[in-house]
Design a protein around this motif. Structure first.
Motif, PDB file in Angstrom:
ATOM      1  N   ARG A  66       0.850  -1.189   0.000  1.00  0.00           N
ATOM      2  CA  ARG A  66       0.000   0.000   0.000  1.00  0.00           C
ATOM      3  C   ARG A  66       0.880   1.232   0.000  1.00  0.00           C
ATOM      4  N   PHE A  67       0.547   2.143  -0.889  1.00  0.00           N
ATOM      5  CA  PHE A  67       1.415   3.289  -1.131  1.00  0.00           C
ATOM      6  C   PHE A  67       0.667   4.597  -0.945  1.00  0.00           C
ATOM      7  N   SER A  68       1.351   5.594  -0.447  1.00  0.00           N
ATOM      8  CA  SER A  68       0.805   6.953  -0.374  1.00  0.00           C
ATOM      9  C   SER A  68       1.925   7.931  -0.671  1.00  0.00           C
ATOM     10  N   GLU A  69       1.561   9.099  -1.183  1.00  0.00           N
ATOM     11  CA  GLU A  69       2.551  10.104  -1.533  1.00  0.00           C
ATOM     12  C   GLU A  69       3.293  10.572  -0.282  1.00  0.00           C
ATOM     13  N   GLY A  70       4.618  10.665  -0.378  1.00  0.00           N
ATOM     14  CA  GLY A  70       5.406  11.172   0.741  1.00  0.00           C
ATOM     15  C   GLY A  70       6.401  10.165   1.257  1.00  0.00           C
ATOM     16  N   PRO A  71       5.980   9.225   2.139  1.00  0.00           N
ATOM     17  CA  PRO A  71       6.931   8.270   2.713  1.00  0.00           C
ATOM     18  C   PRO A  71       7.393   7.246   1.681  1.00  0.00           C
ATOM     19  N   ILE A  72       8.559   6.661   1.942  1.00  0.00           N
ATOM     20  CA  ILE A  72       9.104   5.647   1.047  1.00  0.00           C
ATOM     21  C   ILE A  72       8.526   4.288   1.426  1.00  0.00           C
ATOM     22  N   PRO A  73       7.835   3.608   0.524  1.00  0.00           N
ATOM     23  CA  PRO A  73       7.292   2.285   0.866  1.00  0.00           C
ATOM     24  C   PRO A  73       8.417   1.270   1.014  1.00  0.00           C
ATOM     25  N   SER A  74       8.201   0.273   1.840  1.00  0.00           N
ATOM     26  CA  SER A  74       9.176  -0.811   1.969  1.00  0.00           C
ATOM     27  C   SER A  74       9.185  -1.629   0.683  1.00  0.00           C
ATOM     28  N   PHE A 176      -1.731 -14.918  -5.083  1.00  0.00           N
ATOM     29  CA  PHE A 176      -3.024 -14.263  -5.141  1.00  0.00           C
ATOM     30  C   PHE A 176      -2.832 -12.758  -5.032  1.00  0.00           C
ATOM     31  N   PRO A 177      -3.732 -11.970  -5.643  1.00  0.00           N
ATOM     32  CA  PRO A 177      -3.579 -10.522  -5.627  1.00  0.00           C
ATOM     33  C   PRO A 177      -3.323 -10.006  -4.222  1.00  0.00           C
ATOM     34  N   THR A 178      -2.338  -9.143  -4.093  1.00  0.00           N
ATOM     35  CA  THR A 178      -1.972  -8.591  -2.801  1.00  0.00           C
ATOM     36  C   THR A 178      -2.946  -7.513  -2.393  1.00  0.00           C
ATOM     37  N   THR A 179      -2.768  -6.997  -1.205  1.00  0.00           N
ATOM     38  CA  THR A 179      -3.653  -5.941  -0.729  1.00  0.00           C
ATOM     39  C   THR A 179      -3.245  -4.592  -1.280  1.00  0.00           C
ATOM     40  N   GLY A 180      -2.337  -4.576  -2.224  1.00  0.00           N
ATOM     41  CA  GLY A 180      -1.792  -3.317  -2.702  1.00  0.00           C
ATOM     42  C   GLY A 180      -2.814  -2.362  -3.256  1.00  0.00           C
ATOM     43  N   SER A 181      -3.810  -2.865  -3.933  1.00  0.00           N
ATOM     44  CA  SER A 181      -4.795  -1.999  -4.539  1.00  0.00           C
ATOM     45  C   SER A 181      -6.086  -1.985  -3.757  1.00  0.00           C
ATOM     46  N   GLY A 182      -6.032  -2.507  -2.551  1.00  0.00           N
ATOM     47  CA  GLY A 182      -7.272  -2.600  -1.796  1.00  0.00           C
ATOM     48  C   GLY A 182      -8.229  -3.577  -2.440  1.00  0.00           C
ATOM     49  N   SER A 183      -7.702  -4.613  -3.081  1.00  0.00           N
ATOM     50  CA  SER A 183      -8.534  -5.555  -3.819  1.00  0.00           C
ATOM     51  C   SER A 183      -9.442  -6.332  -2.904  1.00  0.00           C
ATOM     52  N   VAL A 617     -12.722   5.797 -10.790  1.00  0.00           N
ATOM     53  CA  VAL A 617     -11.596   6.272 -11.587  1.00  0.00           C
ATOM     54  C   VAL A 617     -10.450   6.718 -10.690  1.00  0.00           C
ATOM     55  N   ASP A 618     -10.769   7.295  -9.538  1.00  0.00           N
ATOM     56  CA  ASP A 618      -9.711   7.721  -8.616  1.00  0.00           C
ATOM     57  C   ASP A 618      -8.892   6.525  -8.152  1.00  0.00           C
ATOM     58  N   LYS A 619      -9.558   5.408  -7.916  1.00  0.00           N
ATOM     59  CA  LYS A 619      -8.852   4.200  -7.498  1.00  0.00           C
ATOM     60  C   LYS A 619      -7.875   3.753  -8.574  1.00  0.00           C
ATOM     61  N   PHE A 620      -8.318   3.762  -9.829  1.00  0.00           N
ATOM     62  CA  PHE A 620      -7.442   3.354 -10.926  1.00  0.00           C
ATOM     63  C   PHE A 620      -6.305   4.354 -11.108  1.00  0.00           C
ATOM     64  N   THR A 621      -6.616   5.637 -10.959  1.00  0.00           N
ATOM     65  CA  THR A 621      -5.589   6.677 -11.071  1.00  0.00           C
ATOM     66  C   THR A 621      -4.521   6.504  -9.996  1.00  0.00           C
ATOM     67  N   ASN A 622      -4.955   6.279  -8.756  1.00  0.00           N
ATOM     68  CA  ASN A 622      -4.004   6.086  -7.664  1.00  0.00           C
ATOM     69  C   ASN A 622      -3.178   4.825  -7.861  1.00  0.00           C
ATOM     70  N   PHE A 623      -3.799   3.804  -8.432  1.00  0.00           N
ATOM     71  CA  PHE A 623      -3.080   2.566  -8.734  1.00  0.00           C
ATOM     72  C   PHE A 623      -1.920   2.847  -9.696  1.00  0.00           C
ATOM     73  N   LEU A 624      -2.198   3.592 -10.767  1.00  0.00           N
ATOM     74  CA  LEU A 624      -1.142   3.915 -11.724  1.00  0.00           C
ATOM     75  C   LEU A 624      -0.074   4.796 -11.097  1.00  0.00           C
ATOM     76  N   ARG A 625      -0.503   5.774 -10.309  1.00  0.00           N
ATOM     77  CA  ARG A 625       0.465   6.660  -9.675  1.00  0.00           C
ATOM     78  C   ARG A 625       1.373   5.914  -8.711  1.00  0.00           C
ATOM     79  N   LYS A 626       0.782   4.984  -7.954  1.00  0.00           N
ATOM     80  CA  LYS A 626       1.595   4.192  -7.044  1.00  0.00           C
ATOM     81  C   LYS A 626       2.630   3.388  -7.816  1.00  0.00           C
ATOM     82  N   GLY A 627       2.197   2.802  -8.934  1.00  0.00           N
ATOM     83  CA  GLY A 627       3.118   2.010  -9.731  1.00  0.00           C
ATOM     84  C   GLY A 627       4.244   2.838 -10.298  1.00  0.00           C
TER      85      GLY A 627
END
Length: 638
Positions: A66-74, A176-183, A617-627
């Motif tokens: 799970r990613f958010s703008e600012g901190p460095i993800p592990s 299996f799909p990770t929790t990365g996208s809130g799937s 659409v925001d979810k998909f946008t954030n997914f691309l930005r995280k990637g």
């Protein structure tokens, strides 16, 4: 407002500067260890890399998925030249989500002790002996007032390869799909949390599947089929119940039989089969002609006639079960995000959980259609329903003709004949809508109908509705998007419809940026140091078309696509490359869902995944930005 923003960034910059100074003087507040399990295995089998991080009180590190703008993800990296065949996605416990005052955003982090699990398959060509691989953890440690710079910890881990053939049950990475996208399709995580969580997941996915495009055509088809049946009210309830149970049983049986006979991909291959699609189109056309009163299904020496006789002898049971079977086939591609994933689990021995999941999913999925099957009986019980009920039947017949075209289009798409292109498809639907309007206004009638004395208000309302639909479809001939209807149409670039409109020509130009081979995309990604966006799609996938027409075309998504290497992999076609694409999706991501989106690093590591259609659409946008952001962070190595 501006001063507050400056203060925030000054505070953050000061914290990082102070962290950099302290970093050189004190040990990290995070203690990292790593191990392998098993430490002894056979060539071609899978081992699990466990990396544990123990943090001092008050400190935390950030989530891997799970990613958010600012901190460095592990970030977990596992390398071993000449040793590793495949690295699966890293699994982690659910992170703590809270608003961070320093970064002024919601962050996802771990506190105390956290263990990351990464599956790794070793090469099947390894000789017996001792080998080693390298595991790395990139992390950023923070407390409420300060953040250390990112740090990488490395471990050399040894394992032993013993003689013997690889055991089948030990060779698959069930990624299996990770929790990365809130799937919502993290089946493995739901099972770990217990039966209640797993059932809730299956039930919620059943409700969500009812909102997908390929379910919509079955609504008029169900109503029209039961409209033809002349039965008592009591018997109508029994037949509706049989229909619902038939959907549940055929759904489950089709999934399991195809999975164990042909692998998990058998579901997609059946849904895309030209023979199956042709048969369904023929059945719908025959139903339509029957509703028009132009055809009685009494064809001598034909399978339809044989089924019809048998159905009459058994009180219509076989006919209803056949309708349930048809329903299951036509909706499978929309339900694969959940059903396909649990079918993959079944291949690896989770029979009980797979059976429980599919049955629960199908029960919720079938419930509304039980009510729809009752609807015609309720209409017939109304006074004076005969004359206008006949008009309802004929209207349903037109809708069945429109639905049949979708299955004809599927055959054309799989064979790539380029006959039923988008303009041709729209033109046929436009003609059907205009004829329906003409009929409802009483301008013509079928031979078995009595003359209509007057046109009621309800017929005028429906005539106006279908006239509006026809005008809306007419816009599509000039390249304008058609919203929800785009899900049923062929892709814009299919058959090169650039000559139809400037809008279509622009779309074709954009489509040329997509690659169709993952190896080629990976090579380009390494050359340009960009992440890869992988679109697992299908020729007959209505959800895929909806995403392509309603999400991919948005300006903000196009802008993000420009920062990625784009590759589109079809998995439901008849060619060897389609089989390879399906195998790649199943082995690497543990699913056969369509659509399925993955972001890959230039090093061929999984950054994030997003299964299925999303209207957010925001979810998909954030997914691309995280990637994109995670791909950029790949440059942090030490």
């Amino acid at each position: 407002m501006r001063r507050e923003g400056l203060n925030k960034y000054h505070h953050l910059a000061f914290g990082l500067l102070l962290g950099s100074i302290l970093f050189a003087q004190v040990d990290s507040p995070v203690n990292v260890t790593a191990r392998l399990d098993p430490s002894t295995l056979r060539a071609g089998e899978v081992l699990m890399v466990f990396v544990a991080a123990q943090m001092e009180p008050g400190w935390h590190i950030y989530s891997v998925n799970r990613f958010s703008e600012g901190p460095i993800p592990s970030r977990i990296t596992v390398e071993g030249e000449g040793v590793i065949d495949l690295v699966g996605p890293t699994m982690e416990p659910e992170p703590v989500t809270k608003f961070d005052e320093g970064f002024q955003t919601e962050t996802h982090h771990h506190e105390g002790t956290v263990t990351f699990e990464t599956p790794v398959r070793i090469l099947s060509s390894l000789d017996p002996g001792s080998y080693s691989l390298e595991a790395k953890l990139l992390y950023q440690a923070c407390d409420p007032t300060i953040c250390y710079p990112p740090r990488t910890v490395s471990f050399m881990l040894s394992f032993t390869v013993e003689p013997g053939e690889a055991r089948i049950e030990e060779t698959s990475i069930t990624a299996f799909p990770t929790t990365g996208s809130g799937s919502n399709t993290d089946v493995r995580a739901a099972i770990r949390q217990g039966g209640g969580s797993y059932l809730l997941l299956a039930v919620s996915m059943g409700f969500l599947a009812l909102l997908t495009p390929c379910v919509f055509p079955m609504i008029p088809i169900t109503v029209s089929y039961f409209t033809k049946r002349e039965v008592t009210r009591k018997r109508a309830v029994g037949e509706a119940g049989l229909y619902g149970i038939g959907i549940i049983l055929t759904f489950t049986l089709i999934g399991f039989v195809l999975t164990f006979l042909f692998g998990a991909g058998g579901i997609n291959r059946l849904a895309a089969s030209p023979v199956v699609n042709s048969a369904i189109a023929l059945i719908f056309i025959l139903f339509a002609f029957s509703l028009f009163g132009l055809l009685e299904i009494r064809l001598p020496s034909s399978w339809i006639n044989a089924i019809n006789r048998k159905s009459s002898a058994t009180g219509g049971v076989i006919g209803i079960v056949l309708m349930a079977f048809t329903f299951s086939l036509t909706t499978f591609t929309c339900t694969v995000p959940f059903v396909g994933t649990v079918m993959v689990a079944a291949l690896h021995g989770d029979i009980f959980w797979s059976l429980l999941g599919v049955t629960s999913f199908a029960s919720v999925f079938a419930a509304p259609f039980f009510l729809l099957a009752l609807f015609p009986s309720w209409l017939k019980s109304m006074p004076k329903s005969g004359n206008w009920m006949n008009s309802v039947k004929i209207t349903m017949g037109f809708l069945e003709l429109a639905a049949a075209l979708k299955f004809v289009s599927n055959v054309d798409l799989v064979h790539q004949w380029e006959i039923v292109t988008r303009p041709v498809f729209i033109s046929i639907w436009l003609a059907i809508a205009l004829v329906m309007t003409y009929y409802l206004l009483g301008r013509f009638r079928f031979p078995h109908e009595t003359a209509t004395q007057s046109i009621g208000a309800l017929r005028v309302v429906f005539a106006t509705f279908f006239l509006t639909i026809s005008l809306y479809l007419f816009r599509g001939l000039f390249g304008f998007p058609l919203g929800e209807l785009d899900a049923f149409l062929p892709p814009r670039d299919y058959g090169n419809p650039a000559s139809i409109s400037m809008f279509s020509a622009a779309a074709v130009g954009e489509e040329e940026r997509w690659l169709t081979n993952y190896a080629e995309a990976l090579s380009l990604a390494r050359t340009e140091n960009r992440s890869i966006f992988v679109d697992f799609t299908g020729y007959t996938c209505t959800n895929c078309r909806w995403m392509e027409s309603n999400v991919f075309t948005r300006p903000e998504i196009k802008s993000l696509f420009e920062q990625l290497i784009l590759v589109k992999l079809y998995t439901d076609g008849p060619k060897p490359e389609h089989e390879e694409n399906l195998r790649f999706e199943q082995e690497r991501f543990g699913t056969i869902a369509l659509p399925f989106y993955a972001l890959m690093s230039p090093e061929d590591l999984i950054i994030d995944t997003l299964p299925g259609l999303t209207r957010n659409v925001d979810k998909f946008t954030n997914f691309l930005r995280k990637g994109i952001r995670k791909g950029q962070l790949a440059t942090f190595s030490e």
